[in-house]
Design an enzyme around this catalytic site. Structure first.
Site, PDB file in Angstrom:
ATOM      1  N   PRO A  10     -41.816  99.746  71.262  1.00  0.00           N
ATOM      2  CA  PRO A  10     -40.875  99.530  72.431  1.00  0.00           C
ATOM      3  C   PRO A  10     -39.876 100.709  72.227  1.00  0.00           C
ATOM      4  O   PRO A  10     -39.193 100.880  71.023  1.00  0.00           O
ATOM      5  CB  PRO A  10     -40.218  98.218  72.483  1.00  0.00           C
ATOM      6  CG  PRO A  10     -40.572  97.942  71.137  1.00  0.00           C
ATOM      7  CD  PRO A  10     -41.923  98.538  70.703  1.00  0.00           C
ATOM      8  N   ASN A  11     -39.202 101.257  73.260  1.00  0.00           N
ATOM      9  CA  ASN A  11     -38.079 102.461  73.447  1.00  0.00           C
ATOM     10  C   ASN A  11     -38.183 103.571  72.889  1.00  0.00           C
ATOM     11  O   ASN A  11     -37.544 104.483  73.013  1.00  0.00           O
ATOM     12  CB  ASN A  11     -36.929 101.534  72.767  1.00  0.00           C
ATOM     13  CG  ASN A  11     -36.448 100.285  73.164  1.00  0.00           C
ATOM     14  OD1 ASN A  11     -36.239 100.249  74.672  1.00  0.00           O
ATOM     15  ND2 ASN A  11     -36.136  99.247  72.519  1.00  0.00           N
ATOM     16  N   ARG A  18     -32.270 108.959  73.119  1.00  0.00           N
ATOM     17  CA  ARG A  18     -31.769 107.736  72.359  1.00  0.00           C
ATOM     18  C   ARG A  18     -31.257 107.798  71.086  1.00  0.00           C
ATOM     19  O   ARG A  18     -32.019 108.351  70.254  1.00  0.00           O
ATOM     20  CB  ARG A  18     -33.007 106.716  72.334  1.00  0.00           C
ATOM     21  CG  ARG A  18     -33.012 105.609  71.513  1.00  0.00           C
ATOM     22  CD  ARG A  18     -34.186 104.847  71.279  1.00  0.00           C
ATOM     23  NE  ARG A  18     -34.060 103.615  70.663  1.00  0.00           N
ATOM     24  CZ  ARG A  18     -34.805 102.996  69.908  1.00  0.00           C
ATOM     25  NH1 ARG A  18     -35.868 103.566  69.487  1.00  0.00           N
ATOM     26  NH2 ARG A  18     -34.438 101.849  69.187  1.00  0.00           N
ATOM     27  N   TYR A  23     -32.588 109.092  65.311  1.00  0.00           N
ATOM     28  CA  TYR A  23     -33.990 109.481  65.512  1.00  0.00           C
ATOM     29  C   TYR A  23     -34.283 110.846  66.123  1.00  0.00           C
ATOM     30  O   TYR A  23     -35.279 111.106  65.885  1.00  0.00           O
ATOM     31  CB  TYR A  23     -34.362 108.325  66.815  1.00  0.00           C
ATOM     32  CG  TYR A  23     -34.170 106.854  66.551  1.00  0.00           C
ATOM     33  CD1 TYR A  23     -34.649 106.343  65.482  1.00  0.00           C
ATOM     34  CD2 TYR A  23     -33.440 106.117  67.540  1.00  0.00           C
ATOM     35  CE1 TYR A  23     -34.708 104.807  65.430  1.00  0.00           C
ATOM     36  CE2 TYR A  23     -33.448 104.761  67.269  1.00  0.00           C
ATOM     37  CZ  TYR A  23     -34.128 104.226  65.900  1.00  0.00           C
ATOM     38  OH  TYR A  23     -33.816 102.921  65.851  1.00  0.00           O
ATOM     39  N   ASN A  75     -45.975 102.484  64.697  1.00  0.00           N
ATOM     40  CA  ASN A  75     -44.394 102.281  64.818  1.00  0.00           C
ATOM     41  C   ASN A  75     -44.332 101.145  65.553  1.00  0.00           C
ATOM     42  O   ASN A  75     -43.947 101.448  66.851  1.00  0.00           O
ATOM     43  CB  ASN A  75     -43.718 103.596  65.063  1.00  0.00           C
ATOM     44  CG  ASN A  75     -42.246 103.392  64.956  1.00  0.00           C
ATOM     45  OD1 ASN A  75     -41.857 102.304  64.799  1.00  0.00           O
ATOM     46  ND2 ASN A  75     -41.540 104.381  65.114  1.00  0.00           N
ATOM     47  N   ALA A  78     -38.806  97.843  67.328  1.00  0.00           N
ATOM     48  CA  ALA A  78     -38.159  96.537  67.345  1.00  0.00           C
ATOM     49  C   ALA A  78     -38.919  95.478  66.865  1.00  0.00           C
ATOM     50  O   ALA A  78     -38.666  94.279  66.394  1.00  0.00           O
ATOM     51  CB  ALA A  78     -37.332  96.346  68.395  1.00  0.00           C
ATOM     52  N   GLU A  99     -47.715 101.542  58.572  1.00  0.00           N
ATOM     53  CA  GLU A  99     -46.414 101.375  59.401  1.00  0.00           C
ATOM     54  C   GLU A  99     -45.577 102.489  59.224  1.00  0.00           C
ATOM     55  O   GLU A  99     -45.317 103.029  57.998  1.00  0.00           O
ATOM     56  CB  GLU A  99     -45.764 100.173  58.712  1.00  0.00           C
ATOM     57  CG  GLU A  99     -44.607  99.670  59.356  1.00  0.00           C
ATOM     58  CD  GLU A  99     -43.884  98.745  58.631  1.00  0.00           C
ATOM     59  OE1 GLU A  99     -44.253  98.153  57.496  1.00  0.00           O
ATOM     60  OE2 GLU A  99     -42.515  98.214  58.725  1.00  0.00           O
ATOM     61  N   HIS A 101     -41.878 104.462  60.277  1.00  0.00           N
ATOM     62  CA  HIS A 101     -40.491 104.551  61.066  1.00  0.00           C
ATOM     63  C   HIS A 101     -39.763 105.776  60.869  1.00  0.00           C
ATOM     64  O   HIS A 101     -39.789 106.515  59.944  1.00  0.00           O
ATOM     65  CB  HIS A 101     -39.655 103.294  60.503  1.00  0.00           C
ATOM     66  CG  HIS A 101     -40.389 101.897  60.546  1.00  0.00           C
ATOM     67  ND1 HIS A 101     -40.240 101.198  61.597  1.00  0.00           N
ATOM     68  CD2 HIS A 101     -40.688 101.219  59.431  1.00  0.00           C
ATOM     69  CE1 HIS A 101     -40.754  99.982  61.460  1.00  0.00           C
ATOM     70  NE2 HIS A 101     -41.106 100.019  60.089  1.00  0.00           N
ATOM     71  N   ARG A 108     -29.953 100.463  57.220  1.00  0.00           N
ATOM     72  CA  ARG A 108     -29.461  99.953  58.270  1.00  0.00           C
ATOM     73  C   ARG A 108     -29.196  98.586  58.486  1.00  0.00           C
ATOM     74  O   ARG A 108     -28.827  97.936  57.239  1.00  0.00           O
ATOM     75  CB  ARG A 108     -30.506 100.534  59.376  1.00  0.00           C
ATOM     76  CG  ARG A 108     -30.916 101.965  59.510  1.00  0.00           C
ATOM     77  CD  ARG A 108     -31.561 102.257  60.644  1.00  0.00           C
ATOM     78  NE  ARG A 108     -31.057 101.768  61.994  1.00  0.00           N
ATOM     79  CZ  ARG A 108     -31.844 101.953  63.233  1.00  0.00           C
ATOM     80  NH1 ARG A 108     -33.127 102.405  63.274  1.00  0.00           N
ATOM     81  NH2 ARG A 108     -31.199 101.534  64.401  1.00  0.00           N
TER      82      ARG A 108
HETATM   83  C1  DQA Z   1     -37.900 102.255  64.252  1.00  0.00           C
HETATM   84  C2  DQA Z   1     -36.652 101.354  63.418  1.00  0.00           C
HETATM   85  C3  DQA Z   1     -36.492 100.059  64.150  1.00  0.00           C
HETATM   86  O1  DQA Z   1     -35.824  98.994  63.487  1.00  0.00           O
HETATM   87  C4  DQA Z   1     -36.064 100.095  65.695  1.00  0.00           C
HETATM   88  O2  DQA Z   1     -35.961  98.856  66.167  1.00  0.00           O
HETATM   89  C5  DQA Z   1     -36.751 101.122  66.429  1.00  0.00           C
HETATM   90  C6  DQA Z   1     -37.366 102.381  65.665  1.00  0.00           C
HETATM   91  C7  DQA Z   1     -37.752 103.622  63.844  1.00  0.00           C
HETATM   92  O3  DQA Z   1     -38.775 104.391  64.048  1.00  0.00           O
HETATM   93  O4  DQA Z   1     -37.051 103.936  62.740  1.00  0.00           O
HETATM   94  O5  DQA Z   1     -37.011 101.059  67.465  1.00  0.00           O
HETATM   95  O6  DQA Z   1     -39.053 101.483  64.329  1.00  0.00           O
END
Ligand code: DQA
Length: 154
Positions: A10-11, A18, A23, A75, A78, A99, A101, A108
């Site tokens: 998501p997002n 964003r 990011y 990835n 959240a 996994e 990120h 963080r």
């Molecule tokens: C994320 C890190 C997560 O904590 C966050 O909610 C994201 C992006 C990253 O790629 O750094 O949406 O997965």
């Protein structure tokens, strides 16, 4: 050719706009192009998907199983910190995965320090921006080559 699913949670469709301090400024399309170029150079057959919905991400994981995908790079965004359902789906399909990120989740907020995926993943890569995905592809290629060599030597 081994097939790899790169799955964005998501997002992440909003990358480039964003929280660019965390990011980066590349859009998801631009990152996806780098992923496809890298996969091609590694002779991996990669396809990419993104969803903001936990249920849809689960469907994509089960569809990957149905089409015999060899590896997943995920990835969970959240959902990393909340989703037992996605964890259970990855355990159920038994597809090896890494996994990833973009940001360093350990540098963080404390609620981001726990991942529901790290202990069931082959490995985790965090904090290297879009390179996190590219390094995961390299690791996937080596892993898959090793499995093929093992099979051939038996
Ligand atoms: C994320 C890190 C997560 O904590 C966050 O909610 C994201 C992006 C990253 O790629 O750094 O949406 O997965």
């Amino acid at each position: 050719m081994s097939e790899v699913l790169v799955l964005h949670g998501p997002n992440l469709h909003y990358l480039g706009k964003r929280e660019t301090n965390l990011y980066g400024s590349l859009t998801l399309d631009e990152i996806n192009q780098r992923i496809l170029d890298k996969a091609k150079s590694l002779r991996l057959d990669a396809y990419i998907d993104q969803s903001n919905s936990e249920a849809e991400l689960m469907t994509l994981i089960y569809e990957a199983k149905a089409r015999d995908v060899n590896f997943i790079i995920f990835n969970p965004a959240a959902y990393t910190h909340t989703s037992i359902a996605l964890r259970d789906a990855l355990i159920a399909v038994e597809i090896p995965f890494i996994e990833v990120h973009l940001s360093n989740i350990y540098a963080r907020e404390s609620f981001r320090h726990h991942s529901y995926f790290s202990d069931i993943a082959l490995g985790s890569i965090a904090g290297l921006g879009p390179n996190s995905y590219l390094l995961a592809l390299e690791a996937a290629a080596t892993y898959l080559k090793d499995r093929i060599n093992e099979k051939n030597s038996n």
